[in-house]
Design a protein around this motif. Structure first.
Motif, short mmCIF file in Angstrom:
data_model
loop_
_atom_site.label_atom_id
_atom_site.label_comp_id
_atom_site.label_asym_id
_atom_site.label_seq_id
_atom_site.Cartn_x
_atom_site.Cartn_y
_atom_site.Cartn_z
N SER A 6 0.84 -1.18 0.00
CA SER A 6 0.00 0.00 0.00
C SER A 6 0.88 1.23 0.00
O SER A 6 2.06 1.17 0.31
CB SER A 6 -0.89 -0.01 1.24
OG SER A 6 -1.58 1.21 1.35
N GLY A 7 0.27 2.34 -0.31
CA GLY A 7 0.99 3.60 -0.30
C GLY A 7 1.31 4.06 1.11
O GLY A 7 2.16 4.91 1.30
N SER A 8 0.64 3.51 2.11
CA SER A 8 0.90 3.97 3.47
C SER A 8 0.85 2.81 4.46
O SER A 8 0.15 1.83 4.26
CB SER A 8 -0.13 5.03 3.87
OG SER A 8 -1.38 4.43 4.12
N ALA A 9 1.61 2.97 5.52
CA ALA A 9 1.58 1.97 6.59
C ALA A 9 0.22 1.98 7.28
O ALA A 9 -0.25 0.95 7.77
CB ALA A 9 2.69 2.27 7.59
N GLU A 10 -0.44 3.13 7.29
CA GLU A 10 -1.75 3.25 7.92
C GLU A 10 -2.78 2.37 7.21
O GLU A 10 -3.55 1.66 7.85
CB GLU A 10 -2.19 4.72 7.89
CG GLU A 10 -3.44 5.01 8.66
CD GLU A 10 -3.76 6.50 8.66
OE1 GLU A 10 -3.66 7.14 7.60
OE2 GLU A 10 -4.10 6.99 9.73
N ALA A 11 -2.77 2.39 5.87
CA ALA A 11 -3.72 1.57 5.11
C ALA A 11 -3.45 0.09 5.36
O ALA A 11 -4.39 -0.70 5.51
CB ALA A 11 -3.62 1.89 3.62
N THR A 12 -2.19 -0.30 5.42
CA THR A 12 -1.84 -1.69 5.69
C THR A 12 -2.34 -2.10 7.07
O THR A 12 -2.88 -3.19 7.24
CB THR A 12 -0.33 -1.90 5.57
OG1 THR A 12 0.09 -1.51 4.26
CG2 THR A 12 0.06 -3.34 5.82
N ALA A 13 -2.20 -1.23 8.05
CA ALA A 13 -2.66 -1.53 9.41
C ALA A 13 -4.18 -1.72 9.43
O ALA A 13 -4.68 -2.62 10.11
CB ALA A 13 -2.25 -0.41 10.36
N TYR A 14 -4.92 -0.90 8.67
CA TYR A 14 -6.37 -1.05 8.60
C TYR A 14 -6.74 -2.44 8.07
O TYR A 14 -7.60 -3.12 8.61
CB TYR A 14 -7.00 -0.01 7.68
CG TYR A 14 -6.95 1.42 8.18
CD1 TYR A 14 -6.99 1.74 9.53
CD2 TYR A 14 -6.86 2.46 7.27
CE1 TYR A 14 -6.95 3.05 9.97
CE2 TYR A 14 -6.81 3.79 7.70
CZ TYR A 14 -6.86 4.07 9.05
OH TYR A 14 -6.82 5.36 9.47
#
Length: 139
Positions: free
Chosen positions: A104-112
């Motif tokens: 993903s473009g962000s670690a936040e999206a991966t965490a979700y």
């Protein structure tokens, strides 16, 4: 001998040999500057006490066949590597099961996404409707 060569070609190893897990372990042990024995001493699952033995580490790093690790072994590997369990799960999934990790473009999206499986199905459906209202689905 020709029959064995033909069998290997038709039913043998995958032409794309995956080594992501072995590479991660080899690289991390080198970064930690630890001997095989020291690394093996740390390879203990903090939950169950399951250990990864020195011989398994050696075989993995040398490219010899090993049994794909279960979650207890992965926690032991993670302890030895001093890395998050998810990093070991991703690498093991790639090497042993041909499953590429979520990018993903962000670690936040991966965490979700990692947490999404713990959300009840009806709430996931509501969440998807909310996301679709904010960002229309692509056609």
């Amino acid at each position: 001998m020709a029959a064995n060569d033909e069998q290997t070609r038709d039913h043998g190893q995958d032409p794309e040999r995956r080594t992501q897990f072995a590479d991660l372990i080899r690289k991390r042990r080198a970064e930690l500057n630890e001997s095989l024995a020291t690394f093996a001493e740390k390879a203990v699952d903090p939950v169950s006490g399951v250990r990864v033995k020195r011989g398994v580490i050696y075989r993995l790093e040398s490219g010899e066949p090993v049994t794909p690790p279960g979650v207890e072994e992965l926690r032991a590997w993670a302890a030895a590597c001093e890395l998050p369990l998810e990093a070991l799960q991703d690498a093991a999934g790639q090497q042993f099961h041909g499953v590429d990790p979520l990018r993903s473009g962000s670690a936040e999206a991966t965490a979700y996404v990692r947490k999404l499986d713990r959300v009840p199905a009806d709430q996931r459906a509501n969440l998807m409707r909310l996301i679709d209202s904010l960002v229309p689905p692509e056609e």
